[in-house]
Design a protein around this motif. Structure first.
Motif, PDB file in Angstrom:
ATOM      1  N   TRP A 193       0.825  -1.211   0.000  1.00  0.00           N
ATOM      2  CA  TRP A 193       0.000   0.000   0.000  1.00  0.00           C
ATOM      3  C   TRP A 193       0.856   1.255   0.000  1.00  0.00           C
ATOM      4  CZ3 TRP A 193      -3.933  -1.333   4.424  1.00  0.00           C
ATOM      5  CH2 TRP A 193      -4.833  -2.259   3.960  1.00  0.00           C
ATOM      6  N   ASP A 194       0.286   2.310  -0.509  1.00  0.00           N
ATOM      7  CA  ASP A 194       0.891   3.635  -0.494  1.00  0.00           C
ATOM      8  C   ASP A 194       0.775   4.218   0.920  1.00  0.00           C
ATOM      9  OD1 ASP A 194       1.968   5.922  -1.827  1.00  0.00           O
ATOM     10  OD2 ASP A 194      -0.013   6.857  -1.634  1.00  0.00           O
TER      11      ASP A 194
ATOM     12  N   TRP B 227      -2.650   6.108   1.482  1.00  0.00           N
ATOM     13  CA  TRP B 227      -3.827   5.267   1.679  1.00  0.00           C
ATOM     14  C   TRP B 227      -3.781   4.560   3.025  1.00  0.00           C
ATOM     15  CZ3 TRP B 227      -8.189   5.814  -0.551  1.00  0.00           C
ATOM     16  CH2 TRP B 227      -8.254   6.313  -1.847  1.00  0.00           C
ATOM     17  N   LEU B 228      -2.621   4.132   3.428  1.00  0.00           N
ATOM     18  CA  LEU B 228      -2.489   3.458   4.708  1.00  0.00           C
ATOM     19  C   LEU B 228      -2.851   4.397   5.860  1.00  0.00           C
ATOM     20  CD1 LEU B 228      -1.730   0.786   5.973  1.00  0.00           C
ATOM     21  CD2 LEU B 228       0.634   1.524   5.986  1.00  0.00           C
TER      22      LEU B 228
END
Length: 130
Positions: free
Chosen positions: A30-31, A34-35
């Motif tokens: 994940w980026d 976003w996390l």
């Protein structure tokens, strides 16, 4: 009662200390943006429901400057986490853990230098004791 406190402290330290290693693995998928969004939106919903149950709707009345309060809070909490996750993504989990662990000590020194009080003799004890 003492054993429960020690157990709670052990769980907190273990979970907080392992967070950076877990985040390093999650960042491979994940980026960081976003996390951070997923973590804090989920926590906000859970804590808002808990607050609503415990205090009722009057707990959400914050006055006319609510958006300023929300913006400063979001920038302070989620912004700090976003910087840390970007550091983990570009560096290592160990460096991020050291950075976060030393942040309180850095604030202590910054406060004393800003207030021109110098470093008090018992600042190390205050830092350790809380």
């Amino acid at each position: 009662m003492h054993r429960l406190g020690v157990l709670a402290a052990l769980v907190a330290v273990t979970s907080w200390g392992s967070m950076f290693s877990i985040m390093a693995h999650l960042l491979a998928v994940w980026d960081p943006y976003w996390l951070t969004c997923i973590r804090y939106v989920g926590a906000t919903v859970i804590l808002a429901v808990m607050l609503l149950v415990a205090e009722g709707p009057k707990a959400f009345v914050v006055g006319p400057r609510r958006w300023l309060l929300f913006g400063i809070g979001a920038a302070g909490i989620a912004g700090f986490n976003l910087f840390v996750l970007n550091g983990v993504a570009r560096g290592s989990a160990e460096h991020a853990a050291l950075f976060v662990a030393l942040a309180a000590r850095t604030r202590l020194y910054r406060r004393f230098s800003r207030d021109h009080q110098g470093r008090p003799r018992d600042s190390r004890r205050r830092f350790v004791d809380g």
